[in-house]
Motif scaffolding. Structure first.
Motif, PDB file in Angstrom:
ATOM      1  N   ASN A 156      12.839  30.223 -28.428  1.00 56.84           N
ATOM      2  CA  ASN A 156      12.634  29.532 -29.713  1.00 56.84           C
ATOM      3  C   ASN A 156      11.604  28.409 -29.617  1.00 56.84           C
ATOM      4  O   ASN A 156      11.606  27.484 -30.426  1.00 56.84           O
ATOM      5  CB  ASN A 156      13.950  28.944 -30.258  1.00 56.84           C
ATOM      6  CG  ASN A 156      15.010  30.000 -30.477  1.00 56.84           C
ATOM      7  OD1 ASN A 156      14.695  31.165 -30.688  1.00 56.84           O
ATOM      8  ND2 ASN A 156      16.268  29.605 -30.412  1.00 56.84           N
ATOM      9  N   LYS A 157      10.719  28.509 -28.640  1.00 59.13           N
ATOM     10  CA  LYS A 157       9.772  27.422 -28.420  1.00 59.13           C
ATOM     11  C   LYS A 157       8.515  27.981 -27.788  1.00 59.13           C
ATOM     12  O   LYS A 157       8.586  28.624 -26.737  1.00 59.13           O
ATOM     13  CB  LYS A 157      10.399  26.371 -27.502  1.00 59.13           C
ATOM     14  CG  LYS A 157       9.489  25.214 -27.120  1.00 59.13           C
ATOM     15  CD  LYS A 157      10.219  24.299 -26.140  1.00 59.13           C
ATOM     16  CE  LYS A 157       9.324  23.200 -25.632  1.00 59.13           C
ATOM     17  NZ  LYS A 157       9.993  22.371 -24.594  1.00 59.13           N
ATOM     18  N   LYS A 158       7.378  27.724 -28.434  1.00 60.68           N
ATOM     19  CA  LYS A 158       6.093  28.127 -27.862  1.00 60.68           C
ATOM     20  C   LYS A 158       5.656  27.095 -26.828  1.00 60.68           C
ATOM     21  O   LYS A 158       5.673  25.900 -27.087  1.00 60.68           O
ATOM     22  CB  LYS A 158       5.034  28.228 -28.966  1.00 60.68           C
ATOM     23  CG  LYS A 158       3.643  28.579 -28.469  1.00 60.68           C
ATOM     24  CD  LYS A 158       3.551  30.033 -28.075  1.00 60.68           C
ATOM     25  CE  LYS A 158       2.130  30.393 -27.660  1.00 60.68           C
ATOM     26  NZ  LYS A 158       1.762  29.865 -26.339  1.00 60.68           N
TER      27      LYS A 158
ATOM     28  N   PHE B 126      23.785  34.743 -25.850  1.00 55.08           N
ATOM     29  CA  PHE B 126      22.592  34.002 -26.265  1.00 55.08           C
ATOM     30  C   PHE B 126      22.595  33.710 -27.763  1.00 55.08           C
ATOM     31  O   PHE B 126      22.157  32.631 -28.202  1.00 55.08           O
ATOM     32  CB  PHE B 126      21.326  34.755 -25.843  1.00 55.08           C
ATOM     33  CG  PHE B 126      21.086  34.688 -24.360  1.00 55.08           C
ATOM     34  CD1 PHE B 126      20.520  33.566 -23.791  1.00 55.08           C
ATOM     35  CD2 PHE B 126      21.452  35.734 -23.527  1.00 55.08           C
ATOM     36  CE1 PHE B 126      20.312  33.472 -22.420  1.00 55.08           C
ATOM     37  CE2 PHE B 126      21.252  35.663 -22.155  1.00 55.08           C
ATOM     38  CZ  PHE B 126      20.689  34.527 -21.597  1.00 55.08           C
ATOM     39  N   LYS B 127      23.107  34.632 -28.584  1.00 53.14           N
ATOM     40  CA  LYS B 127      23.158  34.382 -30.022  1.00 53.14           C
ATOM     41  C   LYS B 127      24.100  33.227 -30.347  1.00 53.14           C
ATOM     42  O   LYS B 127      23.832  32.440 -31.258  1.00 53.14           O
ATOM     43  CB  LYS B 127      23.569  35.650 -30.770  1.00 53.14           C
ATOM     44  CG  LYS B 127      22.440  36.681 -30.865  1.00 53.14           C
ATOM     45  CD  LYS B 127      22.711  37.731 -31.921  1.00 53.14           C
ATOM     46  CE  LYS B 127      21.472  38.595 -32.135  1.00 53.14           C
ATOM     47  NZ  LYS B 127      21.655  39.606 -33.204  1.00 53.14           N
ATOM     48  N   GLU B 128      25.191  33.116 -29.608  1.00 56.05           N
ATOM     49  CA  GLU B 128      26.108  31.995 -29.811  1.00 56.05           C
ATOM     50  C   GLU B 128      25.415  30.659 -29.573  1.00 56.05           C
ATOM     51  O   GLU B 128      25.812  29.631 -30.129  1.00 56.05           O
ATOM     52  CB  GLU B 128      27.307  32.111 -28.868  1.00 56.05           C
ATOM     53  CG  GLU B 128      28.330  33.149 -29.286  1.00 56.05           C
ATOM     54  CD  GLU B 128      29.464  33.275 -28.278  1.00 56.05           C
ATOM     55  OE1 GLU B 128      29.513  32.443 -27.334  1.00 56.05           O
ATOM     56  OE2 GLU B 128      30.280  34.189 -28.428  1.00 56.05           O
ATOM     57  N   ARG B 129      24.377  30.671 -28.762  1.00 58.71           N
ATOM     58  CA  ARG B 129      23.645  29.442 -28.432  1.00 58.71           C
ATOM     59  C   ARG B 129      22.344  29.311 -29.218  1.00 58.71           C
ATOM     60  O   ARG B 129      21.519  28.465 -28.909  1.00 58.71           O
ATOM     61  CB  ARG B 129      23.385  29.412 -26.915  1.00 58.71           C
ATOM     62  CG  ARG B 129      24.671  29.121 -26.137  1.00 58.71           C
ATOM     63  CD  ARG B 129      24.650  29.698 -24.736  1.00 58.71           C
ATOM     64  NE  ARG B 129      25.918  29.422 -24.062  1.00 58.71           N
ATOM     65  CZ  ARG B 129      27.036  30.136 -24.259  1.00 58.71           C
ATOM     66  NH1 ARG B 129      27.026  31.164 -25.101  1.00 58.71           N
ATOM     67  NH2 ARG B 129      28.153  29.820 -23.617  1.00 58.71           N
TER      68      ARG B 129
ATOM     69  N   PHE C  87      21.434  27.251 -19.176  1.00 61.92           N
ATOM     70  CA  PHE C  87      22.382  28.363 -19.154  1.00 61.92           C
ATOM     71  C   PHE C  87      23.219  28.375 -17.872  1.00 61.92           C
ATOM     72  O   PHE C  87      23.449  29.427 -17.277  1.00 61.92           O
ATOM     73  CB  PHE C  87      21.627  29.698 -19.285  1.00 61.92           C
ATOM     74  CG  PHE C  87      20.648  29.744 -20.429  1.00 61.92           C
ATOM     75  CD1 PHE C  87      21.088  29.678 -21.740  1.00 61.92           C
ATOM     76  CD2 PHE C  87      19.278  29.852 -20.201  1.00 61.92           C
ATOM     77  CE1 PHE C  87      20.194  29.717 -22.805  1.00 61.92           C
ATOM     78  CE2 PHE C  87      18.370  29.897 -21.248  1.00 61.92           C
ATOM     79  CZ  PHE C  87      18.832  29.826 -22.557  1.00 61.92           C
ATOM     80  N   ASP C  88      23.667  27.207 -17.455  1.00 59.68           N
ATOM     81  CA  ASP C  88      24.337  27.126 -16.153  1.00 59.68           C
ATOM     82  C   ASP C  88      25.655  27.871 -16.101  1.00 59.68           C
ATOM     83  O   ASP C  88      26.164  28.177 -15.012  1.00 59.68           O
ATOM     84  CB  ASP C  88      24.527  25.658 -15.742  1.00 59.68           C
ATOM     85  CG  ASP C  88      25.392  24.884 -16.718  1.00 59.68           C
ATOM     86  OD1 ASP C  88      25.506  25.306 -17.886  1.00 59.68           O
ATOM     87  OD2 ASP C  88      25.947  23.853 -16.312  1.00 59.68           O
ATOM     88  N   ASP C  89      26.255  28.197 -17.266  1.00 61.56           N
ATOM     89  CA  ASP C  89      27.517  28.931 -17.278  1.00 61.56           C
ATOM     90  C   ASP C  89      27.323  30.437 -17.476  1.00 61.56           C
ATOM     91  O   ASP C  89      28.293  31.191 -17.593  1.00 61.56           O
ATOM     92  CB  ASP C  89      28.434  28.389 -18.377  1.00 61.56           C
ATOM     93  CG  ASP C  89      27.850  28.557 -19.778  1.00 61.56           C
ATOM     94  OD1 ASP C  89      26.612  28.708 -19.890  1.00 61.56           O
ATOM     95  OD2 ASP C  89      28.617  28.529 -20.753  1.00 61.56           O
ATOM     96  N   PHE C  90      26.055  30.885 -17.495  1.00 64.14           N
ATOM     97  CA  PHE C  90      25.787  32.305 -17.716  1.00 64.14           C
ATOM     98  C   PHE C  90      26.059  33.102 -16.452  1.00 64.14           C
ATOM     99  O   PHE C  90      25.597  32.754 -15.368  1.00 64.14           O
ATOM    100  CB  PHE C  90      24.328  32.508 -18.146  1.00 64.14           C
ATOM    101  CG  PHE C  90      23.946  33.948 -18.347  1.00 64.14           C
ATOM    102  CD1 PHE C  90      24.551  34.712 -19.330  1.00 64.14           C
ATOM    103  CD2 PHE C  90      22.981  34.547 -17.550  1.00 64.14           C
ATOM    104  CE1 PHE C  90      24.204  36.040 -19.508  1.00 64.14           C
ATOM    105  CE2 PHE C  90      22.625  35.872 -17.723  1.00 64.14           C
ATOM    106  CZ  PHE C  90      23.237  36.624 -18.704  1.00 64.14           C
ATOM    107  N   LYS C  91      26.812  34.188 -16.584  1.00 63.13           N
ATOM    108  CA  LYS C  91      27.165  35.029 -15.431  1.00 63.13           C
ATOM    109  C   LYS C  91      26.093  36.104 -15.249  1.00 63.13           C
ATOM    110  O   LYS C  91      26.292  37.282 -15.521  1.00 63.13           O
ATOM    111  CB  LYS C  91      28.545  35.664 -15.637  1.00 63.13           C
ATOM    112  CG  LYS C  91      29.664  34.638 -15.764  1.00 63.13           C
ATOM    113  CD  LYS C  91      31.018  35.295 -15.773  1.00 63.13           C
ATOM    114  CE  LYS C  91      32.139  34.292 -16.046  1.00 63.13           C
ATOM    115  NZ  LYS C  91      32.041  33.065 -15.288  1.00 63.13           N
ATOM    116  N   GLY C  92      24.951  35.661 -14.808  1.00 64.75           N
ATOM    117  CA  GLY C  92      23.823  36.543 -14.598  1.00 64.75           C
ATOM    118  C   GLY C  92      22.655  35.704 -14.122  1.00 64.75           C
ATOM    119  O   GLY C  92      22.815  34.547 -13.724  1.00 64.75           O
ATOM    120  N   VAL C  93      21.466  36.267 -14.170  1.00 69.06           N
ATOM    121  CA  VAL C  93      20.276  35.589 -13.673  1.00 69.06           C
ATOM    122  C   VAL C  93      19.316  35.351 -14.834  1.00 69.06           C
ATOM    123  O   VAL C  93      19.166  36.200 -15.716  1.00 69.06           O
ATOM    124  CB  VAL C  93      19.581  36.449 -12.590  1.00 69.06           C
ATOM    125  CG1 VAL C  93      18.314  35.774 -12.088  1.00 69.06           C
ATOM    126  CG2 VAL C  93      20.535  36.713 -11.434  1.00 69.06           C
TER     127      VAL C  93
END
Length: 304
Positions: free
Chosen positions: A190-192, A287-290, A257-263
Protein backbone atom coordinates in the motif's frame (compact mmCIF):
# COMPACT_ATOMS: atom_id res chain seq x y z
CA UNK A 1 1.30 5.64 -39.17
CA UNK A 2 0.40 4.44 -35.68
CA UNK A 3 3.03 2.43 -33.78
CA UNK A 4 2.58 0.45 -30.56
CA UNK A 5 5.27 -0.85 -28.21
CA UNK A 6 5.05 -2.96 -25.05
CA UNK A 7 7.45 -3.70 -22.19
CA UNK A 8 7.23 -6.05 -19.21
CA UNK A 9 7.24 -4.98 -15.60
CA UNK A 10 9.75 -6.38 -13.10
CA UNK A 11 10.42 -7.78 -9.66
CA UNK A 12 13.86 -8.39 -8.18
CA UNK A 13 14.00 -11.62 -6.20
CA UNK A 14 17.65 -11.44 -5.16
CA UNK A 15 20.33 -8.76 -5.23
CA UNK A 16 18.36 -5.64 -4.39
CA UNK A 17 20.69 -2.68 -3.88
CA UNK A 18 23.90 -4.73 -4.27
CA UNK A 19 23.06 -5.35 -7.93
CA UNK A 20 24.30 -1.75 -8.35
CA UNK A 21 27.76 -2.91 -7.25
CA UNK A 22 27.93 -6.01 -9.44
CA UNK A 23 26.06 -8.68 -7.48
CA UNK A 24 24.44 -11.54 -9.37
CA UNK A 25 20.68 -10.91 -9.25
CA UNK A 26 17.68 -13.07 -10.05
CA UNK A 27 15.00 -10.92 -11.71
CA UNK A 28 11.45 -11.84 -12.68
CA UNK A 29 9.58 -10.18 -15.56
CA UNK A 30 5.89 -9.77 -14.73
CA UNK A 31 2.71 -10.44 -16.67
CA UNK A 32 1.96 -6.76 -16.16
CA UNK A 33 3.59 -3.98 -18.16
CA UNK A 34 3.04 -0.82 -20.17
CA UNK A 35 2.07 0.07 -23.74
CA UNK A 36 3.26 3.12 -25.65
CA UNK A 37 1.39 4.26 -28.74
CA UNK A 38 2.79 6.89 -31.13
CA UNK A 39 0.95 8.74 -33.91
CA UNK A 40 2.34 11.61 -36.02
CA UNK A 41 0.67 15.04 -35.88
CA UNK A 42 1.30 18.19 -37.91
CA UNK A 43 2.56 20.53 -35.15
CA UNK A 44 6.09 20.43 -33.76
CA UNK A 45 5.22 19.22 -30.30
CA UNK A 46 4.54 16.07 -28.34
CA UNK A 47 1.05 15.72 -26.93
CA UNK A 48 1.30 13.21 -24.09
CA UNK A 49 -1.34 11.30 -22.12
CA UNK A 50 -0.66 8.56 -19.58
CA UNK A 51 -3.42 6.16 -18.54
CA UNK A 52 -3.54 4.06 -15.39
CA UNK A 53 -4.77 0.47 -15.32
CA UNK A 54 -8.37 1.58 -14.76
CA UNK A 55 -8.35 3.90 -17.77
CA UNK A 56 -8.04 7.11 -15.77
CA UNK A 57 -5.60 9.76 -17.00
CA UNK A 58 -2.81 10.37 -14.50
CA UNK A 59 -0.67 12.63 -16.67
CA UNK A 60 -1.66 14.94 -19.54
CA UNK A 61 0.62 17.63 -20.98
CA UNK A 62 2.26 19.00 -24.11
CA UNK A 63 5.98 19.44 -24.82
CA UNK A 64 7.25 21.72 -27.57
CA UNK A 65 10.28 20.58 -29.55
CA UNK A 66 12.13 23.61 -28.20
CA UNK A 67 11.44 22.60 -24.58
CA UNK A 68 12.81 19.12 -25.27
CA UNK A 69 15.92 20.16 -27.18
CA UNK A 70 16.87 22.82 -24.61
CA UNK A 71 15.54 20.91 -21.58
CA UNK A 72 13.44 23.86 -20.49
CA UNK A 73 11.66 23.13 -17.22
CA UNK A 74 8.54 25.32 -17.23
CA UNK A 75 6.82 24.02 -14.10
CA UNK A 76 7.45 22.35 -10.76
CA UNK A 77 5.56 19.22 -11.81
CA UNK A 78 8.02 16.43 -11.00
CA UNK A 79 6.40 13.94 -13.40
CA UNK A 80 6.59 16.45 -16.24
CA UNK A 81 10.20 17.29 -15.47
CA UNK A 82 11.22 13.62 -15.26
CA UNK A 83 9.58 12.91 -18.61
CA UNK A 84 11.19 16.00 -20.13
CA UNK A 85 14.57 14.76 -18.90
CA UNK A 86 14.01 11.37 -20.56
CA UNK A 87 12.87 12.94 -23.84
CA UNK A 88 15.82 15.35 -23.82
CA UNK A 89 18.31 12.50 -23.33
CA UNK A 90 16.56 10.52 -26.08
CA UNK A 91 16.95 13.57 -28.34
CA UNK A 92 20.65 13.77 -27.45
CA UNK A 93 21.03 10.14 -28.49
CA UNK A 94 18.99 10.52 -31.68
CA UNK A 95 18.58 14.19 -32.66
CA UNK A 96 16.83 13.50 -35.95
CA UNK A 97 13.65 12.33 -34.23
CA UNK A 98 12.81 16.01 -33.64
CA UNK A 99 14.16 17.32 -36.94
CA UNK A 100 11.19 16.45 -39.13
CA UNK A 101 8.11 18.57 -39.68
CA UNK A 102 5.82 16.35 -37.66
CA UNK A 103 5.18 16.09 -33.96
CA UNK A 104 3.69 13.16 -32.08
CA UNK A 105 0.61 12.20 -30.16
CA UNK A 106 1.77 9.72 -27.53
CA UNK A 107 -0.29 7.61 -25.13
CA UNK A 108 0.95 5.23 -22.46
CA UNK A 109 -1.25 2.57 -20.91
CA UNK A 110 -0.31 0.64 -17.78
CA UNK A 111 -1.71 -2.84 -17.21
CA UNK A 112 -0.87 -2.51 -13.50
CA UNK A 113 -1.64 0.23 -10.98
CA UNK A 114 1.09 2.86 -11.27
CA UNK A 115 1.75 2.81 -7.51
CA UNK A 116 2.61 -0.90 -7.52
CA UNK A 117 6.26 -0.27 -8.31
CA UNK A 118 6.47 -2.80 -11.13
CA UNK A 119 8.35 -0.44 -13.44
CA UNK A 120 6.35 2.58 -14.62
CA UNK A 121 9.62 4.33 -15.50
CA UNK A 122 11.61 1.36 -16.82
CA UNK A 123 8.82 0.15 -19.11
CA UNK A 124 8.46 3.71 -20.43
CA UNK A 125 12.19 4.07 -21.07
CA UNK A 126 12.36 0.70 -22.81
CA UNK A 127 9.35 1.57 -24.98
CA UNK A 128 10.94 4.89 -25.96
CA UNK A 129 14.14 2.99 -26.76
CA UNK A 130 12.20 0.62 -29.03
CA UNK A 131 10.36 3.49 -30.70
CA UNK A 132 13.48 5.52 -31.45
CA UNK A 133 15.75 2.48 -31.95
CA UNK A 134 18.20 3.61 -29.28
CA UNK A 135 19.84 1.72 -26.42
CA UNK A 136 17.37 1.69 -23.52
CA UNK A 137 20.15 0.85 -21.02
CA UNK A 138 22.04 3.97 -22.06
CA UNK A 139 18.87 6.06 -21.94
CA UNK A 140 18.16 4.81 -18.41
CA UNK A 141 21.69 5.59 -17.30
CA UNK A 142 21.57 9.12 -18.71
CA UNK A 143 18.12 9.98 -17.37
CA UNK A 144 16.80 8.00 -14.44
CA UNK A 145 19.75 5.92 -13.29
CA UNK A 146 19.83 2.46 -11.73
CA UNK A 147 21.35 -0.94 -12.39
CA UNK A 148 19.33 -1.67 -15.54
CA UNK A 149 17.92 -5.03 -14.41
CA UNK A 150 14.44 -3.55 -14.95
CA UNK A 151 15.27 -2.79 -18.60
CA UNK A 152 16.43 -6.40 -19.05
CA UNK A 153 13.10 -7.58 -17.59
CA UNK A 154 11.24 -5.24 -19.93
CA UNK A 155 12.89 -7.01 -22.87
CA UNK A 156 12.61 -10.66 -21.75
CA UNK A 157 9.63 -12.96 -21.25
CA UNK A 158 11.25 -15.31 -18.75
CA UNK A 159 13.26 -15.05 -15.50
CA UNK A 160 16.81 -13.80 -15.92
CA UNK A 161 20.03 -13.54 -13.99
CA UNK A 162 21.50 -10.09 -14.27
CA UNK A 163 24.87 -8.62 -13.41
CA UNK A 164 26.84 -5.43 -14.01
CA UNK A 165 30.40 -6.22 -15.10
CA UNK A 166 32.61 -3.15 -15.55
CA UNK A 167 29.36 -1.17 -15.40
CA UNK A 168 27.98 -2.98 -18.44
CA UNK A 169 24.80 -5.11 -18.27
CA UNK A 170 25.03 -8.87 -18.75
CA UNK A 171 22.01 -11.12 -18.47
CA UNK A 172 20.55 -14.37 -19.69
CA UNK A 173 17.31 -16.27 -19.37
CA UNK A 174 17.21 -19.01 -16.74
CA UNK A 175 14.90 -21.86 -15.89
CA UNK A 176 13.21 -20.70 -12.72
CA UNK A 177 9.71 -22.08 -12.21
CA UNK A 178 9.79 -23.63 -8.74
CA UNK A 179 7.60 -26.67 -8.19
CA UNK A 180 6.50 -25.10 -4.89
CA UNK A 181 5.27 -21.88 -6.50
CA UNK A 182 1.74 -22.56 -5.17
CA UNK A 183 3.22 -21.47 -1.83
CA UNK A 184 4.58 -18.18 -3.23
CA UNK A 185 2.54 -14.97 -3.14
CA UNK A 186 3.12 -11.28 -3.77
CA UNK A 187 1.60 -8.71 -1.42
CA UNK A 188 1.43 -4.97 -2.11
CA UNK A 189 2.35 -2.88 0.93
CA UNK A 190 0.00 0.00 0.00
CA UNK A 191 2.98 2.30 -0.42
CA UNK A 192 5.05 3.32 -3.42
CA UNK A 193 8.75 3.36 -2.61
CA UNK A 194 11.06 5.82 -4.36
CA UNK A 195 13.87 3.92 -6.10
CA UNK A 196 16.06 7.02 -6.25
CA UNK A 197 15.89 7.76 -2.51
CA UNK A 198 16.29 4.08 -1.63
CA UNK A 199 19.44 3.85 -3.74
CA UNK A 200 20.84 7.03 -2.16
CA UNK A 201 20.23 5.57 1.30
CA UNK A 202 22.01 2.35 0.34
CA UNK A 203 25.05 4.22 -1.00
CA UNK A 204 25.32 6.10 2.30
CA UNK A 205 25.10 2.90 4.36
CA UNK A 206 27.26 0.43 2.47
CA UNK A 207 30.65 -0.81 3.61
CA UNK A 208 32.67 -3.92 2.81
CA UNK A 209 30.32 -4.45 -0.10
CA UNK A 210 32.61 -7.08 -1.65
CA UNK A 211 31.86 -9.59 1.10
CA UNK A 212 28.13 -8.94 0.81
CA UNK A 213 28.22 -9.43 -2.97
CA UNK A 214 29.96 -12.78 -2.56
CA UNK A 215 27.26 -13.97 -0.17
CA UNK A 216 24.41 -12.72 -2.37
CA UNK A 217 25.94 -14.43 -5.42
CA UNK A 218 25.96 -17.74 -3.54
CA UNK A 219 22.30 -17.29 -2.59
CA UNK A 220 21.29 -16.52 -6.19
CA UNK A 221 23.14 -19.56 -7.50
CA UNK A 222 21.63 -21.76 -4.80
CA UNK A 223 18.09 -20.71 -5.72
CA UNK A 224 18.77 -21.64 -9.34
CA UNK A 225 20.38 -25.01 -8.58
CA UNK A 226 17.90 -26.21 -5.95
CA UNK A 227 14.18 -26.76 -6.40
CA UNK A 228 12.99 -27.54 -2.89
CA UNK A 229 11.02 -25.26 -0.60
CA UNK A 230 13.20 -25.76 2.47
CA UNK A 231 16.34 -24.54 0.67
CA UNK A 232 14.42 -21.65 -0.87
CA UNK A 233 13.17 -20.47 2.53
CA UNK A 234 16.61 -20.83 4.11
CA UNK A 235 18.29 -18.80 1.36
CA UNK A 236 15.80 -15.94 1.16
CA UNK A 237 15.79 -15.55 4.96
CA UNK A 238 19.57 -15.40 4.85
CA UNK A 239 19.28 -12.79 2.09
CA UNK A 240 16.92 -10.66 4.19
CA UNK A 241 19.19 -10.75 7.20
CA UNK A 242 22.25 -9.81 5.13
CA UNK A 243 20.56 -6.76 3.63
CA UNK A 244 19.09 -5.81 6.99
CA UNK A 245 22.62 -5.60 8.37
CA UNK A 246 23.88 -3.60 5.37
CA UNK A 247 20.99 -1.12 5.38
CA UNK A 248 20.83 -0.98 9.18
CA UNK A 249 17.05 -1.35 9.19
CA UNK A 250 14.71 -4.10 10.33
CA UNK A 251 13.42 -6.67 7.90
CA UNK A 252 9.85 -6.17 6.67
CA UNK A 253 8.68 -9.17 8.68
CA UNK A 254 10.28 -7.88 11.89
CA UNK A 255 8.77 -4.44 11.35
CA UNK A 256 5.22 -5.34 10.31
CA UNK A 257 4.48 -9.06 10.28
CA UNK A 258 6.36 -10.58 13.20
CA UNK A 259 3.45 -12.90 14.08
CA UNK A 260 3.10 -14.28 10.54
CA UNK A 261 3.71 -18.04 10.31
CA UNK A 262 5.66 -17.90 7.09
CA UNK A 263 8.38 -15.93 5.35
CA UNK A 264 8.24 -12.34 4.06
CA UNK A 265 10.98 -11.00 1.77
CA UNK A 266 11.45 -7.49 0.41
CA UNK A 267 11.65 -7.07 -3.37
CA UNK A 268 13.56 -4.10 -4.72
CA UNK A 269 13.42 -0.95 -2.60
CA UNK A 270 12.75 -1.85 1.04
CA UNK A 271 9.72 -0.39 2.76
CA UNK A 272 7.22 -0.30 -0.09
CA UNK A 273 5.92 -1.84 -3.29
CA UNK A 274 5.55 -5.64 -3.29
CA UNK A 275 6.96 -8.27 -0.95
CA UNK A 276 7.29 -11.98 -1.53
CA UNK A 277 5.39 -14.17 0.92
CA UNK A 278 6.08 -17.87 1.40
CA UNK A 279 3.25 -19.64 3.17
CA UNK A 280 2.08 -23.21 3.64
CA UNK A 281 -1.54 -22.05 3.30
CA UNK A 282 -3.10 -19.19 1.35
CA UNK A 283 -2.31 -16.10 3.47
CA UNK A 284 -4.98 -13.80 2.00
CA UNK A 285 -6.99 -13.63 5.22
CA UNK A 286 -3.99 -12.69 7.37
CA UNK A 287 -2.97 -9.79 5.14
CA UNK A 288 -6.50 -8.51 4.44
CA UNK A 289 -7.17 -8.33 8.18
CA UNK A 290 -4.21 -5.95 8.36
CA UNK A 291 -5.37 -3.79 5.46
CA UNK A 292 -3.30 -5.29 2.63
CA UNK A 293 -5.90 -6.05 -0.01
CA UNK A 294 -3.68 -6.76 -3.02
CA UNK A 295 -2.30 -10.30 -3.04
CA UNK A 296 -1.35 -12.22 -6.18
CA UNK A 297 -0.15 -15.80 -6.49
CA UNK A 298 3.09 -16.55 -8.35
CA UNK A 299 1.43 -17.63 -11.60
CA UNK A 300 -0.74 -14.51 -11.67
CA UNK A 301 2.30 -12.25 -11.43
CA UNK A 302 5.32 -13.84 -13.11
CA UNK A 303 6.07 -14.62 -16.76
CA UNK A 304 7.62 -18.02 -17.27
Amino acid sequence: MKQTFYSNGKLLLTGEYVVLDGALALALPTKFGQYLTVEPISSKQIQWKSFDQDGSIWFDDTFTFNEITHKTFSSENSVRNTLLEILHEAYQMKPDFLLNKNGFNIETNLTFQKNWGLGTSSTLINNIGDWLEIDAFELLNKSFGGSGYDIACAQNNAPIIYQLIDNKPFYRKVDFSPNFRDHLFFVYLNKKQSSKSAIANYINKQNEVGKTIEQINKITKSLLSNNDLRTFVYEIEKHENLLSDVLEISTIKEAFFDDFKGVVKSLGAWGGDFVLVVSKNNPTGYFKERGFETLLCYDEMILK
